[in-house]
Scaffold this motif. Structure first.
Motif, mmCIF file in Angstrom:
data_model
loop_
_atom_site.group_PDB
_atom_site.id
_atom_site.type_symbol
_atom_site.label_atom_id
_atom_site.label_comp_id
_atom_site.label_asym_id
_atom_site.label_seq_id
_atom_site.Cartn_x
_atom_site.Cartn_y
_atom_site.Cartn_z
ATOM 1 N N LYS A 102 0.827 -1.209 0.000
ATOM 2 C CA LYS A 102 0.000 0.000 0.000
ATOM 3 C C LYS A 102 0.860 1.256 0.000
ATOM 4 O O LYS A 102 0.552 2.222 -0.693
ATOM 5 C CB LYS A 102 -0.934 0.019 1.212
ATOM 6 C CG LYS A 102 -2.105 -0.922 1.095
ATOM 7 C CD LYS A 102 -2.976 -0.852 2.333
ATOM 8 C CE LYS A 102 -4.084 -1.888 2.270
ATOM 9 N NZ LYS A 102 -4.881 -1.898 3.509
ATOM 10 N N SER A 103 1.925 1.274 0.800
ATOM 11 C CA SER A 103 2.734 2.486 0.920
ATOM 12 C C SER A 103 3.761 2.626 -0.198
ATOM 13 O O SER A 103 4.102 3.735 -0.585
ATOM 14 C CB SER A 103 3.434 2.543 2.283
ATOM 15 O OG SER A 103 4.415 1.533 2.392
ATOM 16 N N GLU A 104 4.249 1.504 -0.728
ATOM 17 C CA GLU A 104 5.327 1.558 -1.716
ATOM 18 C C GLU A 104 4.887 1.146 -3.116
ATOM 19 O O GLU A 104 5.590 1.413 -4.073
ATOM 20 C CB GLU A 104 6.496 0.673 -1.266
ATOM 21 C CG GLU A 104 7.084 1.056 0.077
ATOM 22 C CD GLU A 104 7.632 2.472 0.099
ATOM 23 O OE1 GLU A 104 8.208 2.929 -0.905
ATOM 24 O OE2 GLU A 104 7.468 3.139 1.139
ATOM 25 N N GLY A 105 3.774 0.464 -3.242
ATOM 26 C CA GLY A 105 3.292 0.041 -4.545
ATOM 27 C C GLY A 105 3.634 -1.410 -4.850
ATOM 28 O O GLY A 105 4.158 -2.138 -4.015
ATOM 29 N N GLU A 106 3.317 -1.801 -6.055
ATOM 30 C CA GLU A 106 3.598 -3.167 -6.509
ATOM 31 C C GLU A 106 4.980 -3.194 -7.161
ATOM 32 O O GLU A 106 5.670 -2.202 -7.193
ATOM 33 C CB GLU A 106 2.520 -3.605 -7.500
ATOM 34 C CG GLU A 106 1.120 -3.666 -6.913
ATOM 35 C CD GLU A 106 0.936 -4.742 -5.865
ATOM 36 O OE1 GLU A 106 1.576 -5.797 -5.976
ATOM 37 O OE2 GLU A 106 0.139 -4.523 -4.946
#
Length: 95
Positions: free
Chosen positions: A75-79
């Motif tokens: 959620k905070s850093e992405g995929e």
């Protein structure tokens, strides 16, 4: 590329380290491995006596917390980074 191992005790500092490791993994094309080592306390050595839990309960709780940490990282850093989780029962230094 070799995977990046992130041992965690689920503290805020460990989460910040995991975020840094996630960015490093993204930049190098590495996988991220989250690891927590737990142990069942010996109630004879621990005062006051702690609530006794089974190894299965401790493992389940630990894996749940690792999954939550992986989701928070996504959620905070992405995929874009493969995140693996593992938990071990034993002495932290030895594992």
């Amino acid at each position: 590329m070799k995977p990046i191992l992130v041992p965690t005790d689920f503290s805020d500092a460990a989460f910040h380290a995991a975020r840094y490791a996630w960015r490093l993994a993204r930049d190098t094309g590495s996988a991220l491995h989250l690891l927590n080592v737990y142990h069942i306390p010996n109630p004879i050595q621990v005062l006051p006596i702690e609530l006794i839990v089974t190894t299965d309960e401790l493992k389940s709780d630990t894996e749940s917390a690792l999954k939550q940490m992986a989701e928070e990282l996504r959620k905070s850093e992405g995929e874009g980074v493969s995140i693996q989780i593992a938990s071990r029962n034993g002495d932290t230094a030895e594992e």
